[in-house]
Design a protein around this motif. Structure first.
Motif, mmCIF file in Angstrom:
data_model
loop_
_atom_site.group_PDB
_atom_site.id
_atom_site.type_symbol
_atom_site.label_atom_id
_atom_site.label_comp_id
_atom_site.label_asym_id
_atom_site.label_seq_id
_atom_site.Cartn_x
_atom_site.Cartn_y
_atom_site.Cartn_z
ATOM 1 N N PRO A 10 0.832 -1.204 0.000
ATOM 2 C CA PRO A 10 0.000 0.000 0.000
ATOM 3 C C PRO A 10 0.868 1.257 0.000
ATOM 4 O O PRO A 10 1.983 1.245 0.539
ATOM 5 N N THR A 11 0.339 2.331 -0.583
ATOM 6 C CA THR A 11 1.116 3.576 -0.581
ATOM 7 C C THR A 11 0.987 4.309 0.757
ATOM 8 O O THR A 11 1.904 5.002 1.176
ATOM 9 N N ASP A 12 -0.150 4.130 1.442
ATOM 10 C CA ASP A 12 -0.337 4.770 2.738
ATOM 11 C C ASP A 12 0.627 4.145 3.766
ATOM 12 O O ASP A 12 0.679 2.914 3.907
ATOM 13 N N ALA A 13 1.364 5.007 4.469
ATOM 14 C CA ALA A 13 2.427 4.511 5.355
ATOM 15 C C ALA A 13 1.897 3.618 6.477
ATOM 16 O O ALA A 13 2.524 2.607 6.822
ATOM 17 N N LEU A 14 0.756 3.968 7.065
ATOM 18 C CA LEU A 14 0.242 3.170 8.184
ATOM 19 C C LEU A 14 -0.312 1.824 7.696
ATOM 20 O O LEU A 14 -0.126 0.791 8.351
ATOM 21 N N GLN A 15 -0.988 1.860 6.552
ATOM 22 C CA GLN A 15 -1.461 0.579 5.978
ATOM 23 C C GLN A 15 -0.269 -0.301 5.604
ATOM 24 O O GLN A 15 -0.266 -1.511 5.838
ATOM 25 N N ARG A 16 0.753 0.347 5.033
ATOM 26 C CA ARG A 16 1.944 -0.409 4.623
ATOM 27 C C ARG A 16 2.641 -1.030 5.843
ATOM 28 O O ARG A 16 3.136 -2.153 5.775
ATOM 29 N N ALA A 17 2.626 -0.309 6.960
ATOM 30 C CA ALA A 17 3.277 -0.829 8.181
ATOM 31 C C ALA A 17 2.656 -2.162 8.580
ATOM 32 O O ALA A 17 3.369 -3.107 8.971
ATOM 33 N N GLN A 18 1.337 -2.280 8.474
ATOM 34 C CA GLN A 18 0.674 -3.540 8.856
ATOM 35 C C GLN A 18 0.989 -4.660 7.873
ATOM 36 O O GLN A 18 1.076 -5.836 8.261
ATOM 37 N N ILE A 19 1.166 -4.296 6.601
ATOM 38 C CA ILE A 19 1.506 -5.314 5.600
ATOM 39 C C ILE A 19 2.945 -5.796 5.818
ATOM 40 O O ILE A 19 3.226 -7.001 5.757
ATOM 41 N N ASN A 52 -3.857 -7.573 1.720
ATOM 42 C CA ASN A 52 -3.133 -6.345 1.425
ATOM 43 C C ASN A 52 -4.012 -5.107 1.476
ATOM 44 O O ASN A 52 -3.518 -3.994 1.468
ATOM 45 N N GLY A 53 -5.348 -5.297 1.486
ATOM 46 C CA GLY A 53 -6.265 -4.157 1.427
ATOM 47 C C GLY A 53 -7.195 -4.315 0.239
ATOM 48 O O GLY A 53 -7.697 -5.408 -0.019
ATOM 49 N N GLU A 54 -7.374 -3.215 -0.491
ATOM 50 C CA GLU A 54 -8.318 -3.261 -1.621
ATOM 51 C C GLU A 54 -7.818 -4.114 -2.776
ATOM 52 O O GLU A 54 -8.604 -4.672 -3.534
ATOM 53 N N ALA A 75 -9.068 -9.413 6.193
ATOM 54 C CA ALA A 75 -9.158 -9.310 4.729
ATOM 55 C C ALA A 75 -10.074 -8.141 4.381
ATOM 56 O O ALA A 75 -11.196 -8.071 4.866
ATOM 57 N N ARG A 76 -9.591 -7.208 3.530
ATOM 58 C CA ARG A 76 -10.379 -5.997 3.210
ATOM 59 C C ARG A 76 -10.414 -5.677 1.730
ATOM 60 O O ARG A 76 -10.003 -4.586 1.360
#
Ligand SMILES: N[C@@H](CCC(=O)N[C@@H](CS)C(=O)NCC(=O)O)C(=O)O
Length: 212
Positions: free
Chosen positions: A86-95, A157-159, A152-153
Protein backbone atom coordinates in the motif's frame (compact mmCIF):
# COMPACT_ATOMS: atom_id res chain seq x y z
CA UNK A 1 24.99 -7.29 -15.29
CA UNK A 2 21.40 -6.92 -16.45
CA UNK A 3 17.97 -8.20 -15.58
CA UNK A 4 16.55 -10.16 -12.67
CA UNK A 5 17.35 -13.82 -11.96
CA UNK A 6 15.05 -15.86 -9.72
CA UNK A 7 16.36 -19.08 -8.18
CA UNK A 8 13.53 -21.41 -7.26
CA UNK A 9 11.86 -24.76 -7.57
CA UNK A 10 8.40 -26.16 -8.17
CA UNK A 11 6.17 -26.01 -5.08
CA UNK A 12 8.62 -23.79 -3.18
CA UNK A 13 8.57 -20.27 -1.77
CA UNK A 14 9.92 -18.94 -5.06
CA UNK A 15 6.28 -19.08 -6.27
CA UNK A 16 5.52 -15.97 -4.18
CA UNK A 17 8.36 -14.00 -5.76
CA UNK A 18 7.47 -15.27 -9.24
CA UNK A 19 3.91 -14.01 -8.67
CA UNK A 20 5.18 -10.67 -7.35
CA UNK A 21 7.48 -10.16 -10.36
CA UNK A 22 4.54 -11.01 -12.62
CA UNK A 23 2.22 -8.52 -10.88
CA UNK A 24 4.93 -5.87 -11.19
CA UNK A 25 5.41 -6.66 -14.90
CA UNK A 26 9.11 -7.44 -14.38
CA UNK A 27 10.77 -9.88 -16.77
CA UNK A 28 13.16 -12.34 -15.13
CA UNK A 29 15.38 -15.32 -15.85
CA UNK A 30 14.37 -18.40 -13.93
CA UNK A 31 16.95 -20.88 -12.59
CA UNK A 32 15.76 -24.21 -11.25
CA UNK A 33 17.66 -24.66 -8.01
CA UNK A 34 17.14 -26.08 -4.53
CA UNK A 35 19.38 -27.35 -1.74
CA UNK A 36 17.77 -30.80 -2.15
CA UNK A 37 18.42 -30.94 -5.94
CA UNK A 38 22.14 -31.32 -6.75
CA UNK A 39 23.02 -29.89 -10.15
CA UNK A 40 24.23 -26.78 -11.96
CA UNK A 41 21.35 -24.65 -10.56
CA UNK A 42 22.42 -25.42 -7.00
CA UNK A 43 26.06 -24.66 -7.78
CA UNK A 44 25.01 -21.26 -9.18
CA UNK A 45 22.63 -20.61 -6.25
CA UNK A 46 25.37 -21.32 -3.68
CA UNK A 47 27.52 -18.63 -5.27
CA UNK A 48 24.90 -15.97 -4.46
CA UNK A 49 23.29 -17.40 -1.29
CA UNK A 50 25.56 -19.40 1.04
CA UNK A 51 22.46 -20.92 2.72
CA UNK A 52 21.36 -22.20 -0.71
CA UNK A 53 17.78 -21.29 0.15
CA UNK A 54 15.07 -20.24 -2.26
CA UNK A 55 13.65 -17.83 -3.14
CA UNK A 56 16.83 -15.96 -4.03
CA UNK A 57 16.55 -13.05 -6.42
CA UNK A 58 19.56 -11.46 -8.12
CA UNK A 59 18.83 -7.82 -8.97
CA UNK A 60 19.88 -6.05 -12.17
CA UNK A 61 23.05 -4.66 -10.51
CA UNK A 62 24.15 -8.19 -9.60
CA UNK A 63 23.35 -7.92 -5.89
CA UNK A 64 21.52 -10.84 -4.26
CA UNK A 65 18.27 -10.56 -2.34
CA UNK A 66 17.32 -13.40 -0.03
CA UNK A 67 14.52 -13.72 2.57
CA UNK A 68 11.08 -13.84 1.02
CA UNK A 69 9.64 -10.94 3.04
CA UNK A 70 12.61 -8.69 2.22
CA UNK A 71 12.37 -9.54 -1.47
CA UNK A 72 8.65 -8.71 -1.60
CA UNK A 73 9.12 -5.49 0.38
CA UNK A 74 11.95 -4.43 -1.94
CA UNK A 75 9.88 -5.15 -5.07
CA UNK A 76 6.91 -3.28 -3.62
CA UNK A 77 8.98 -0.21 -2.71
CA UNK A 78 10.96 -0.18 -5.96
CA UNK A 79 7.84 -0.66 -8.10
CA UNK A 80 5.02 1.31 -6.44
CA UNK A 81 2.69 0.92 -9.45
CA UNK A 82 2.66 -2.86 -8.84
CA UNK A 83 0.36 -2.45 -5.79
CA UNK A 84 2.49 -5.04 -3.99
CA UNK A 85 2.55 -2.67 -1.00
CA UNK A 86 0.00 0.00 0.00
CA UNK A 87 1.12 3.58 -0.58
CA UNK A 88 -0.34 4.77 2.74
CA UNK A 89 2.43 4.51 5.36
CA UNK A 90 0.24 3.17 8.18
CA UNK A 91 -1.46 0.58 5.98
CA UNK A 92 1.94 -0.41 4.62
CA UNK A 93 3.28 -0.83 8.18
CA UNK A 94 0.67 -3.54 8.86
CA UNK A 95 1.51 -5.31 5.60
CA UNK A 96 5.23 -5.24 6.43
CA UNK A 97 4.32 -6.60 9.89
CA UNK A 98 2.32 -9.41 8.26
CA UNK A 99 5.13 -10.29 5.83
CA UNK A 100 7.68 -10.50 8.63
CA UNK A 101 5.19 -12.48 10.74
CA UNK A 102 4.80 -15.10 8.01
CA UNK A 103 8.55 -15.30 7.34
CA UNK A 104 9.75 -15.22 10.95
CA UNK A 105 7.08 -17.49 12.40
CA UNK A 106 5.43 -19.72 9.79
CA UNK A 107 8.25 -20.09 7.24
CA UNK A 108 10.77 -20.64 10.06
CA UNK A 109 8.61 -23.45 11.47
CA UNK A 110 8.61 -25.10 8.03
CA UNK A 111 12.42 -25.02 8.10
CA UNK A 112 12.35 -27.01 11.35
CA UNK A 113 9.73 -29.47 10.09
CA UNK A 114 11.72 -30.06 6.89
CA UNK A 115 15.12 -30.35 8.57
CA UNK A 116 14.65 -31.28 12.28
CA UNK A 117 18.21 -32.65 12.45
CA UNK A 118 19.53 -29.09 12.04
CA UNK A 119 17.90 -28.07 15.33
CA UNK A 120 18.76 -30.99 17.60
CA UNK A 121 22.16 -32.59 18.01
CA UNK A 122 22.34 -36.35 17.50
CA UNK A 123 18.62 -36.49 16.71
CA UNK A 124 17.31 -40.02 16.31
CA UNK A 125 14.17 -40.93 14.39
CA UNK A 126 12.00 -40.57 17.49
CA UNK A 127 13.47 -37.13 18.27
CA UNK A 128 12.82 -36.00 14.70
CA UNK A 129 9.26 -37.28 14.86
CA UNK A 130 8.64 -35.35 18.09
CA UNK A 131 10.26 -32.17 16.77
CA UNK A 132 8.09 -32.41 13.63
CA UNK A 133 4.90 -33.01 15.63
CA UNK A 134 5.54 -30.08 18.01
CA UNK A 135 6.59 -27.71 15.21
CA UNK A 136 3.58 -28.64 13.09
CA UNK A 137 1.17 -27.98 15.97
CA UNK A 138 2.91 -24.65 16.60
CA UNK A 139 2.75 -23.79 12.88
CA UNK A 140 -1.00 -24.40 12.78
CA UNK A 141 -1.48 -22.22 15.88
CA UNK A 142 0.65 -19.48 14.24
CA UNK A 143 -1.68 -19.53 11.22
CA UNK A 144 -4.75 -19.28 13.44
CA UNK A 145 -3.25 -16.20 15.10
CA UNK A 146 -2.35 -14.76 11.71
CA UNK A 147 -5.94 -15.23 10.47
CA UNK A 148 -7.28 -13.51 13.60
CA UNK A 149 -4.79 -10.64 13.41
CA UNK A 150 -4.68 -9.67 9.73
CA UNK A 151 -8.17 -8.93 8.39
CA UNK A 152 -9.16 -9.31 4.73
CA UNK A 153 -10.38 -6.00 3.21
CA UNK A 154 -11.17 -7.83 0.91
CA UNK A 155 -7.54 -8.93 0.39
CA UNK A 156 -4.95 -9.21 3.15
CA UNK A 157 -3.13 -6.34 1.42
CA UNK A 158 -6.27 -4.16 1.43
CA UNK A 159 -8.32 -3.26 -1.62
CA UNK A 160 -5.93 -4.90 -4.09
CA UNK A 161 -4.09 -8.18 -4.12
CA UNK A 162 -0.49 -7.67 -3.00
CA UNK A 163 2.62 -9.00 -1.31
CA UNK A 164 0.98 -10.28 1.89
CA UNK A 165 -1.63 -12.20 -0.10
CA UNK A 166 1.10 -13.90 -2.12
CA UNK A 167 3.33 -14.87 0.80
CA UNK A 168 0.47 -16.11 3.01
CA UNK A 169 -1.01 -18.15 0.16
CA UNK A 170 2.31 -19.81 -0.70
CA UNK A 171 3.62 -20.49 2.82
CA UNK A 172 0.25 -21.92 3.94
CA UNK A 173 0.56 -24.61 1.21
CA UNK A 174 2.81 -26.78 3.37
CA UNK A 175 2.71 -29.09 6.39
CA UNK A 176 -1.05 -29.53 6.54
CA UNK A 177 -1.73 -25.83 7.14
CA UNK A 178 -4.56 -25.56 4.59
CA UNK A 179 -6.30 -28.66 5.96
CA UNK A 180 -6.01 -27.27 9.47
CA UNK A 181 -7.28 -23.83 8.43
CA UNK A 182 -10.23 -25.29 6.52
CA UNK A 183 -11.52 -26.53 9.87
CA UNK A 184 -10.27 -23.81 12.22
CA UNK A 185 -10.60 -20.62 10.13
CA UNK A 186 -12.87 -21.42 7.12
CA UNK A 187 -13.25 -17.78 5.98
CA UNK A 188 -9.46 -17.34 5.87
CA UNK A 189 -9.10 -20.68 4.10
CA UNK A 190 -11.63 -19.53 1.47
CA UNK A 191 -9.72 -16.26 1.02
CA UNK A 192 -6.51 -18.15 0.28
CA UNK A 193 -8.36 -20.11 -2.42
CA UNK A 194 -9.70 -16.84 -3.87
CA UNK A 195 -6.19 -15.36 -3.99
CA UNK A 196 -4.67 -18.31 -5.82
CA UNK A 197 -7.57 -18.31 -8.30
CA UNK A 198 -6.97 -14.66 -9.24
CA UNK A 199 -6.38 -14.77 -13.02
CA UNK A 200 -3.14 -12.77 -12.74
CA UNK A 201 -1.49 -15.38 -10.52
CA UNK A 202 -3.59 -18.55 -11.08
CA UNK A 203 -1.27 -19.95 -13.80
CA UNK A 204 1.69 -19.66 -11.43
CA UNK A 205 -0.11 -21.47 -8.60
CA UNK A 206 -1.37 -24.13 -11.03
CA UNK A 207 2.17 -24.76 -12.28
CA UNK A 208 3.67 -25.00 -8.79
CA UNK A 209 0.80 -27.03 -7.31
CA UNK A 210 -0.91 -28.90 -10.14
CA UNK A 211 -4.27 -30.35 -9.21
CA UNK A 212 -4.17 -34.09 -9.88
N1 LIG B 1 14.06 -17.29 5.55
C1 LIG B 1 13.87 -17.75 4.20
C2 LIG B 1 13.50 -19.23 4.22
C3 LIG B 1 13.54 -19.82 2.83
C4 LIG B 1 13.46 -21.33 2.85
O1 LIG B 1 13.58 -21.98 3.89
N2 LIG B 1 13.25 -21.87 1.64
C5 LIG B 1 13.21 -23.30 1.50
C6 LIG B 1 12.37 -23.70 0.28
S1 LIG B 1 10.67 -23.29 0.38
C7 LIG B 1 14.62 -23.81 1.24
O2 LIG B 1 15.28 -23.35 0.35
N3 LIG B 1 15.04 -24.80 2.04
C8 LIG B 1 16.25 -25.52 1.80
C9 LIG B 1 17.22 -25.50 2.92
O3 LIG B 1 17.03 -24.77 3.92
O4 LIG B 1 18.21 -26.22 2.80
C10 LIG B 1 12.81 -16.92 3.49
O5 LIG B 1 11.95 -16.33 4.17
O6 LIG B 1 12.83 -16.82 2.25
Amino acid sequence: MSGYTLYGSKGSGSAAVEAALTLAGIAFRSVDAASWEPGPGLTELKRVNPLAQIPTLVLPDGSAMTESAAILIHLGLAHPASDLLPTDALQRAQIVRGLVYVAANCYAAIGIIDFPERWCSDAGDDDKKRIRAGSTARLHYLWDVFADTFPARPFLNGERLGALDLLATVVSKWSGSRKHLAASRPAFHALLATIEADPRVAPIFARHWPKT
